[in-house]
Write a protein that holds these residues in place. Structure first.
Motif, PDB file in Angstrom:
ATOM      1  N   LEU A  52       7.379  -1.806 -12.402  1.00 31.07           N
ATOM      2  CA  LEU A  52       7.325  -1.866 -11.168  1.00 31.07           C
ATOM      3  C   LEU A  52       8.495  -2.821 -10.434  1.00 31.07           C
ATOM      4  O   LEU A  52       9.148  -2.748  -9.376  1.00 31.07           O
ATOM      5  CB  LEU A  52       6.083  -2.121 -10.770  1.00 31.07           C
ATOM      6  N   ASP A  53       8.710  -4.148 -11.141  1.00 27.61           N
ATOM      7  CA  ASP A  53       9.731  -4.863 -10.430  1.00 27.61           C
ATOM      8  C   ASP A  53      11.095  -4.199 -10.464  1.00 27.61           C
ATOM      9  O   ASP A  53      11.660  -4.515  -9.489  1.00 27.61           O
ATOM     10  CB  ASP A  53       9.774  -6.148 -11.316  1.00 27.61           C
ATOM     11  N   ARG A  54      11.316  -3.461 -11.457  1.00 28.21           N
ATOM     12  CA  ARG A  54      12.727  -2.842 -11.472  1.00 28.21           C
ATOM     13  C   ARG A  54      12.624  -1.847 -10.434  1.00 28.21           C
ATOM     14  O   ARG A  54      13.766  -2.053  -9.489  1.00 28.21           O
ATOM     15  CB  ARG A  54      12.815  -2.055 -12.855  1.00 28.21           C
ATOM     16  N   TYR A  55      11.616  -1.139 -10.256  1.00 28.23           N
ATOM     17  CA  TYR A  55      11.597  -0.317  -8.971  1.00 28.23           C
ATOM     18  C   TYR A  55      11.677  -0.640  -7.788  1.00 28.23           C
ATOM     19  O   TYR A  55      12.553  -0.345  -6.809  1.00 28.23           O
ATOM     20  CB  TYR A  55      10.405   0.603  -9.004  1.00 28.23           C
ATOM     21  N   LEU A  56      11.101  -1.823  -7.537  1.00 25.97           N
ATOM     22  CA  LEU A  56      11.038  -2.558  -6.256  1.00 25.97           C
ATOM     23  C   LEU A  56      12.698  -3.104  -5.967  1.00 25.97           C
ATOM     24  O   LEU A  56      13.024  -3.163  -4.869  1.00 25.97           O
ATOM     25  CB  LEU A  56      10.067  -3.684  -6.205  1.00 25.97           C
ATOM     26  N   ASP A  57      13.167  -3.628  -7.057  1.00 27.23           N
ATOM     27  CA  ASP A  57      14.523  -4.125  -6.991  1.00 27.23           C
ATOM     28  C   ASP A  57      15.429  -3.154  -6.573  1.00 27.23           C
ATOM     29  O   ASP A  57      16.410  -3.345  -5.742  1.00 27.23           O
ATOM     30  CB  ASP A  57      14.978  -4.841  -8.306  1.00 27.23           C
ATOM     31  N   GLU A  58      15.310  -1.912  -7.171  1.00 28.42           N
ATOM     32  CA  GLU A  58      16.210  -0.821  -6.827  1.00 28.42           C
ATOM     33  C   GLU A  58      15.990  -0.281  -5.712  1.00 28.42           C
ATOM     34  O   GLU A  58      17.037  -0.021  -4.645  1.00 28.42           O
ATOM     35  CB  GLU A  58      16.012   0.321  -7.846  1.00 28.42           C
ATOM     36  N   ALA A  59      14.983  -0.253  -4.857  1.00 31.73           N
ATOM     37  CA  ALA A  59      14.439   0.380  -3.438  1.00 31.73           C
ATOM     38  C   ALA A  59      14.965  -0.744  -2.460  1.00 31.73           C
ATOM     39  O   ALA A  59      15.669  -0.180  -1.655  1.00 31.73           O
ATOM     40  CB  ALA A  59      12.978   0.641  -3.390  1.00 31.73           C
ATOM     41  N   LEU A  60      14.773  -2.030  -2.599  1.00 34.50           N
ATOM     42  CA  LEU A  60      15.289  -3.112  -1.860  1.00 34.50           C
ATOM     43  C   LEU A  60      16.759  -2.942  -1.535  1.00 34.50           C
ATOM     44  O   LEU A  60      17.280  -3.167  -0.702  1.00 34.50           O
ATOM     45  CB  LEU A  60      14.780  -4.476  -2.254  1.00 34.50           C
ATOM     46  N   ALA A  61      17.524  -2.886  -2.922  1.00 31.65           N
ATOM     47  CA  ALA A  61      18.975  -2.721  -2.842  1.00 31.65           C
ATOM     48  C   ALA A  61      19.593  -1.629  -1.979  1.00 31.65           C
ATOM     49  O   ALA A  61      20.419  -1.746  -1.566  1.00 31.65           O
ATOM     50  CB  ALA A  61      19.446  -2.973  -4.366  1.00 31.65           C
ATOM     51  N   GLU A  62      18.754  -0.600  -2.336  1.00 32.61           N
ATOM     52  CA  GLU A  62      19.300   0.716  -1.561  1.00 32.61           C
ATOM     53  C   GLU A  62      19.216   0.764  -0.132  1.00 32.61           C
ATOM     54  O   GLU A  62      20.173   1.052   0.570  1.00 32.61           O
ATOM     55  CB  GLU A  62      18.303   1.805  -2.095  1.00 32.61           C
ATOM     56  N   PHE A  63      18.284  -0.299   0.442  1.00 40.01           N
ATOM     57  CA  PHE A  63      18.033  -0.381   1.796  1.00 40.01           C
ATOM     58  C   PHE A  63      18.559  -1.650   2.402  1.00 40.01           C
ATOM     59  O   PHE A  63      18.658  -2.160   3.412  1.00 40.01           O
ATOM     60  CB  PHE A  63      16.723  -0.171   2.152  1.00 40.01           C
ATOM     61  N   ALA A  64      19.383  -2.537   1.483  1.00 44.32           N
ATOM     62  CA  ALA A  64      19.994  -3.598   1.701  1.00 44.32           C
ATOM     63  C   ALA A  64      19.036  -4.761   2.302  1.00 44.32           C
ATOM     64  O   ALA A  64      19.299  -5.494   3.494  1.00 44.32           O
ATOM     65  CB  ALA A  64      21.238  -3.610   2.697  1.00 44.32           C
ATOM     66  N   LEU A  65      17.909  -4.640   1.651  1.00 43.31           N
ATOM     67  CA  LEU A  65      16.588  -5.679   2.109  1.00 43.31           C
ATOM     68  C   LEU A  65      16.435  -6.357   0.895  1.00 43.31           C
ATOM     69  O   LEU A  65      16.744  -6.483  -0.192  1.00 43.31           O
ATOM     70  CB  LEU A  65      15.477  -4.742   2.570  1.00 43.31           C
ATOM     71  N   ASP A  66      15.572  -7.693   1.396  1.00 41.67           N
ATOM     72  CA  ASP A  66      15.050  -8.551   0.293  1.00 41.67           C
ATOM     73  C   ASP A  66      13.480  -8.459   0.228  1.00 41.67           C
ATOM     74  O   ASP A  66      12.983  -7.880   1.116  1.00 41.67           O
ATOM     75  CB  ASP A  66      15.771 -10.024   0.480  1.00 41.67           C
ATOM     76  N   ASP A  67      12.872  -9.261  -0.378  1.00 43.31           N
ATOM     77  CA  ASP A  67      11.580  -9.281  -0.384  1.00 43.31           C
ATOM     78  C   ASP A  67      10.607  -9.683   0.814  1.00 43.31           C
ATOM     79  O   ASP A  67       9.477  -9.524   1.058  1.00 43.31           O
ATOM     80  CB  ASP A  67      11.067  -9.982  -1.773  1.00 43.31           C
TER      81      ASP A  67
ATOM     82  N   ALA B 201      10.993   7.903  11.820  1.00 42.89           N
ATOM     83  CA  ALA B 201      10.881   9.199  12.432  1.00 42.89           C
ATOM     84  C   ALA B 201      12.165   9.347  13.284  1.00 42.89           C
ATOM     85  O   ALA B 201      12.627  10.274  13.587  1.00 42.89           O
ATOM     86  CB  ALA B 201       9.676   9.501  13.132  1.00 42.89           C
ATOM     87  N   ALA B 202      12.392   8.048  14.000  1.00 41.41           N
ATOM     88  CA  ALA B 202      13.448   8.397  14.916  1.00 41.41           C
ATOM     89  C   ALA B 202      15.004   8.135  14.413  1.00 41.41           C
ATOM     90  O   ALA B 202      16.041   8.159  14.955  1.00 41.41           O
ATOM     91  CB  ALA B 202      13.469   7.074  15.884  1.00 41.41           C
ATOM     92  N   GLY B 203      14.757   7.951  12.969  1.00 46.03           N
ATOM     93  CA  GLY B 203      16.071   8.086  12.066  1.00 46.03           C
ATOM     94  C   GLY B 203      16.611   6.520  12.221  1.00 46.03           C
ATOM     95  O   GLY B 203      17.941   6.267  11.961  1.00 46.03           O
ATOM     96  N   THR B 204      16.057   5.696  12.677  1.00 44.93           N
ATOM     97  CA  THR B 204      16.866   4.355  12.888  1.00 44.93           C
ATOM     98  C   THR B 204      16.797   3.374  11.500  1.00 44.93           C
ATOM     99  O   THR B 204      16.399   4.180  10.347  1.00 44.93           O
ATOM    100  CB  THR B 204      15.687   3.456  13.746  1.00 44.93           C
ATOM    101  N   PRO B 205      17.657   2.487  11.290  1.00 49.99           N
ATOM    102  CA  PRO B 205      17.890   1.928  10.035  1.00 49.99           C
ATOM    103  C   PRO B 205      16.423   1.446   9.467  1.00 49.99           C
ATOM    104  O   PRO B 205      15.854   0.897  10.467  1.00 49.99           O
ATOM    105  CB  PRO B 205      18.876   0.717  10.447  1.00 49.99           C
ATOM    106  N   VAL B 206      16.347   1.410   8.313  1.00 50.59           N
ATOM    107  CA  VAL B 206      15.229   0.820   7.712  1.00 50.59           C
ATOM    108  C   VAL B 206      15.214  -0.692   7.695  1.00 50.59           C
ATOM    109  O   VAL B 206      16.215  -1.406   7.002  1.00 50.59           O
ATOM    110  CB  VAL B 206      15.004   1.624   6.339  1.00 50.59           C
ATOM    111  N   ARG B 207      14.356  -1.195   8.159  1.00 47.46           N
ATOM    112  CA  ARG B 207      14.305  -2.805   8.102  1.00 47.46           C
ATOM    113  C   ARG B 207      13.040  -3.398   7.575  1.00 47.46           C
ATOM    114  O   ARG B 207      13.017  -4.682   7.276  1.00 47.46           O
ATOM    115  CB  ARG B 207      14.461  -3.494   9.435  1.00 47.46           C
ATOM    116  N   ARG B 208      12.175  -2.674   7.495  1.00 43.65           N
ATOM    117  CA  ARG B 208      11.124  -2.956   6.384  1.00 43.65           C
ATOM    118  C   ARG B 208      10.518  -1.981   5.442  1.00 43.65           C
ATOM    119  O   ARG B 208      10.990  -0.718   5.574  1.00 43.65           O
ATOM    120  CB  ARG B 208       9.749  -2.998   7.430  1.00 43.65           C
ATOM    121  N   LEU B 209      10.097  -2.373   4.303  1.00 46.63           N
ATOM    122  CA  LEU B 209       9.640  -1.408   3.130  1.00 46.63           C
ATOM    123  C   LEU B 209       8.096  -1.780   2.795  1.00 46.63           C
ATOM    124  O   LEU B 209       8.097  -2.838   2.394  1.00 46.63           O
ATOM    125  CB  LEU B 209      10.638  -1.626   2.155  1.00 46.63           C
ATOM    126  N   VAL B 210       7.483  -0.620   2.763  1.00 45.32           N
ATOM    127  CA  VAL B 210       5.908  -0.629   2.460  1.00 45.32           C
ATOM    128  C   VAL B 210       5.872   0.103   1.386  1.00 45.32           C
ATOM    129  O   VAL B 210       6.097   1.515   1.098  1.00 45.32           O
ATOM    130  CB  VAL B 210       5.153  -0.259   3.459  1.00 45.32           C
TER     131      VAL B 210
END
Length: 222
Positions: free
Chosen positions: A94-109, A15-24
């Protein structure tokens, strides 16, 4: 939502516009879609202010014209074999979707949590236990464990929360106990909560349990 992702659905970002550091990632049940679960994010966003919440629509429409809704895989016989084969077949998408989303936010599992309800819980367990890098958490509500007799080779580092209503008449609650037993015997840290008076649904107790579990799981990650 970016055009590159293989699935789409509603999202809620910090909500605060801060960088995304977690993905649910919230995986809906049979016959629903992502809008069915995205409101959970509004409860958990306060606890996880740096998290993005994604609720993708399952890849397949229901086969019944006029019913709407989506499915992760077809349910015809509702047998253990059908659940296993269906979940295995849907896992690569689903694996492909998760890989794409994590890459978008520069996160890992290590920054990823999978939540699933009913058929979505089957997918969260099927996929989360077999990711190359262990996710931070798996939350399985009102579902079951597909391929419970084929857990050889799954990763054992991710903690699992199982929540199920004792009065569930869609997916009987004995499936929760069976999943907990199979995971525990495999060496996975699994936490089981069977909730009296709850049918095939999520109530305030489940929301609270999930929020606490996510906080604890993410706090143990760097």
């Amino acid at each position: 939502m970016t055009a590159e992702r293989v699935l789409n659905g509603p999202e809620l970002h910090p909500a605060a516009g801060t960088p995304v550091r977690r993905l649910v990632v919230l995986l809906h049940g049979y016959g629903a879609d992502g809008t069915d679960l995205i409101d959970l994010a509004r409860f958990w966003q306060v606890l996880l202010p740096d998290a993005a919440f994604l609720a993708p629509n399952a890849p397949e429409p229901l086969p019944f014209q006029g019913f709407g809704g989506r499915q992760w895989f077809a349910l015809d016989e509702r047998t253990p074999t059908e659940y296993r084969i269906g979940a295995e077949a849907s896992q690569p998408v689903l694996d492909r979707y998760l890989d794409e989303a994590l890459a978008e936010f520069a996160l890992d599992d290590s920054a990823l949590a999978l939540f699933g309800f009913s058929q979505g819980a089957m997918m969260a367990l099927q996929c989360g236990l077999r990711r190359k890098m262990p996710p931070a958490a798996i939350l399985a509500y009102s579902g079951l464990l597909p391929g419970a007799d084929r857990l050889g080779g799954v990763q054992k580092q991710t903690p699992v929360l199982i929540v199920h209503g004792k009065d569930d008449d869609v997916v009987p609650s004995y499936h929760a106990a069976a999943a907990h037993r199979a995971l525990s015997e495999t060496g996975i840290d699994a936490d089981l909560h069977e909730l009296p008076g709850l049918a095939h649904s999520i109530d305030d107790r489940g929301v609270t349990l999930g929020g606490r579990f996510l906080q604890k799981a993410f706090s143990s990650q760097p």
